[in-house]
Design a protein around this motif. Structure first.
Motif, short mmCIF file in Angstrom:
data_model
loop_
_atom_site.label_atom_id
_atom_site.label_comp_id
_atom_site.label_asym_id
_atom_site.label_seq_id
_atom_site.Cartn_x
_atom_site.Cartn_y
_atom_site.Cartn_z
N LYS A 1 24.22 43.49 36.36
CA LYS A 1 25.62 43.74 36.72
C LYS A 1 26.05 45.17 36.42
CE LYS A 1 27.46 39.06 36.42
NZ LYS A 1 27.97 38.89 37.76
N GLY A 2 25.20 45.91 35.75
CA GLY A 2 25.49 47.33 35.56
C GLY A 2 26.11 47.66 34.22
N VAL A 3 26.42 48.94 34.06
CA VAL A 3 26.84 49.46 32.76
C VAL A 3 28.24 48.97 32.39
CG1 VAL A 3 27.39 51.57 31.50
CG2 VAL A 3 25.38 51.48 32.98
N ASP A 4 29.22 49.27 33.22
CA ASP A 4 30.59 48.91 32.86
C ASP A 4 30.90 47.44 33.14
OD1 ASP A 4 30.13 49.71 35.44
OD2 ASP A 4 32.13 50.52 35.76
N LYS A 5 30.37 46.91 34.26
CA LYS A 5 30.72 45.52 34.60
C LYS A 5 29.81 44.50 33.93
CE LYS A 5 32.74 46.83 39.01
NZ LYS A 5 32.03 48.11 39.24
N GLY A 6 28.66 44.92 33.48
CA GLY A 6 27.74 43.99 32.81
C GLY A 6 27.74 44.19 31.32
N ILE A 7 27.06 45.27 30.90
CA ILE A 7 26.85 45.51 29.47
C ILE A 7 28.18 45.62 28.71
CG2 ILE A 7 25.84 47.11 27.80
CD1 ILE A 7 23.78 47.88 29.94
N GLU A 8 29.07 46.48 29.22
CA GLU A 8 30.31 46.72 28.49
C GLU A 8 31.17 45.46 28.43
OE1 GLU A 8 32.52 50.13 29.84
OE2 GLU A 8 34.27 49.63 28.64
N LYS A 9 31.26 44.78 29.55
CA LYS A 9 32.12 43.61 29.62
C LYS A 9 31.64 42.51 28.67
CE LYS A 9 34.61 41.68 33.49
NZ LYS A 9 34.44 41.40 34.92
N ILE A 10 30.33 42.29 28.67
CA ILE A 10 29.80 41.21 27.83
C ILE A 10 29.94 41.57 26.34
CG2 ILE A 10 27.33 41.78 27.61
CD1 ILE A 10 28.46 38.43 28.79
N CYS A 11 29.74 42.85 26.01
CA CYS A 11 29.87 43.25 24.61
C CYS A 11 31.33 43.18 24.15
CB CYS A 11 29.30 44.65 24.37
SG CYS A 11 27.51 44.70 24.49
#
Ligand code: TRP
Length: 449
Positions: free
Chosen positions: A166-176
């Motif tokens: 899902k990518g940097v902002d929509k995947g990693i950042e969101k889940i963290c």
């Protein structure tokens, strides 16, 4: 090297970056490894050395990695090549990516174990964990079971793939953004439960009272290695995360927050484990199986213990996932930047290769337990090569690169970018030029003696 400067995603907020980088740092290293190495290396004294190592060696290096990443706006290999084109320093980037690949190959095996234990805690699987001995034999037979461990390893990698796709902002950042606060709340609940157990004081004493006679050379080396692993240094993860950072962000303050957060989680974890271990009359020196063998038994003995097992293994899985995605993102970003691959292909192919390479590690506790390379199982070998050689070597070279090659004024400008001038960069330059490389050279060389 293709520079896709303008097409790269960025963290959408400062706090998002802090949570994602803390997610990378806080992982199995803090929750699974920190308590058992502390238990084996004398308790309070080890904790003190660990904190000193983190402050004077880990922190300057983390700042260096963020500065390299943000300045170049590229993956670890691309970054060194951009800052010093056509120089041998690119080797740090290569080592980092290779190391990241290797770390994830065995990290995902342990990640799989945590998932399996989460499932056990949800399905009353701990009913047979009546004594620590008993739990140990269950742990041994579980880790020896090829089908089960490989299944959970695949499951663990698949979750990481799903997030990184899902990518940097929509995947990693969101889940963290969601998982990191959840982790803190769970930790707080468990800590309150643990320190209010009758007999907890003995555990707190072992953990917090530093007995300086226990400090020796090997304790210092282990503390330094632990600090490195825990901060995610030396494997390009933080260069990659730094490359998605906006130029106006103050690097010093974000680094300090992340380091403090990482230390705090490890310290709190100790406050959960040791009071519980002592309250139940168990031994703190159990080793790598400490959290797997001791906690389910302890939780089972507590009233409504089932709930605490679920919370604990959920916490462990969350911590492992948010670290695993940073390792996967590092390698993936290289394929995207350099070869212009689509994120989807880059993630899937990287993850598949990591899984395949990780199979012998997963089987090191059963089918392949007698396959010894340099006297170690495959799992131990990869763990050893990365933690004891690649990590300190790449850390040392990074410090030399930043302190002596890149140019101190340029680095200072990068970390101070649009922020008010303070004394900190001066202190940091001193540490990164002299103290960090020297300490790491000692660690690295001591491996040979
Ligand atoms: N820091 C993580 C932990 O404590 C593991 C990790 C993530 C890591 N990225 C890394 C370790 C890079 C070494 C290098 O579990």
């Amino acid at each position: 090297m293709k520079d896709k400067n303008n097409q790269r995603a960025l963290w959408s907020s400062r706090i998002g970056f802090i949570l994602a980088a803390s997610g990378s740092a806080v992982g199995l290293g803090n929750i699974w490894k920190f308590p058992y190495v502390t238990g084996q290396n004398g308790g309070g004294a080890f904790v003190l050395v660990y904190m000193i190592c983190t402050a004077i060696i880990g922190l300057p290096l983390m700042l260096s990695e963020f500065a390299i990443g943000r300045n170049a706006n590229l993956n670890p290999i691309g970054a060194f090549n951009k800052i010093k084109p056509n120089s041998p320093w690119i080797v740090i980037g290569i080592m980092g990516l290779l190391g990241g690949f290797l770390v994830l190959s065995f990290y995902s095996v342990v990640g799989g174990w945590t998932l399996a234990y989460l499932v056990k805690s949800l399905t009353h699987g701990f009913d047979s964990f009546t004594t620590s001995k008993n739990a140990e034999s269950i742990f041994l037979s579980f880790t020896a079971d090829a089908t089960e461990t490989l299944f959970y390893q695949i499951l663990f990698i698949s979750i990481s793939i799903y997030i990184v796709l899902k990518g940097v902002d929509k995947g990693i950042e969101k889940i963290c953004d969601i998982l990191m606060p959840t982790l803190v709340i769970m930790l707080a609940i468990l800590m309150i439960r643990s320190i209010t157990l009758p007999g907890a004081v003995e555990g707190l004493k072992f953990y917090l009272y530093p007995d300086f006679s226990k400090i020796n050379g090997s304790v210092i080396l282990i503390a330094l290695g632990q600090s490195f692993f825990s901060l995610s240094l030396g494997m390009g993860c933080l260069i990659t995360y730094g490359s998605y950072l906006r130029p106006q962000e103050n690097l010093i303050s974000v680094t300090v927050y992340i380091v403090i957060f990482d230390i705090l989680i490890a310290l709190l974890m100790g406050m959960i484990i040791f009071p519980a271990v002592f309250a139940m009359g168990m031994e703190p020196t159990e080793g790598p199986s400490l959290v797997f063998n001791v906690l389910p038994v302890i939780f089972k003995k507590m009233s409504i213990g089932g709930i605490f097992s679920i919370i604990f293994f959920c916490l462990l899985t969350i911590a492992a996932i948010t670290s695993s995605i940073s390792l996967l993102e590092g390698v993936t970003s290289f394929l995207i930047d350099k070869y212009g691959w689509k994120r989807k292909n880059a993630v899937l192919i990287t993850a598949l290769a990591i899984f395949l390479f990780g199979i012998p590690s997963a089987l090191s506790f059963g089918l392949l337990e007698n396959l010894k390379l340099a006297n170690m199982t495959f799992f131990d070998l990869i763990n050893n090569i990365t933690s004891n050689y690649l990590l300190p070597l790449s850390g040392m070279l990074t410090a030399v690169f930043v302190g002596w090659v890149w140019g101190v004024e340029k680095v200072q400008k990068e970390i101070e970018n649009n922020t008010s001038k303070s004394r900190w960069p001066q202190i940091w330059i001193f540490l990164v030029k002299f103290i960090t490389p020297l300490a790491l050279a000692i660690v690295f060389l001591s491996n040979f003696f």
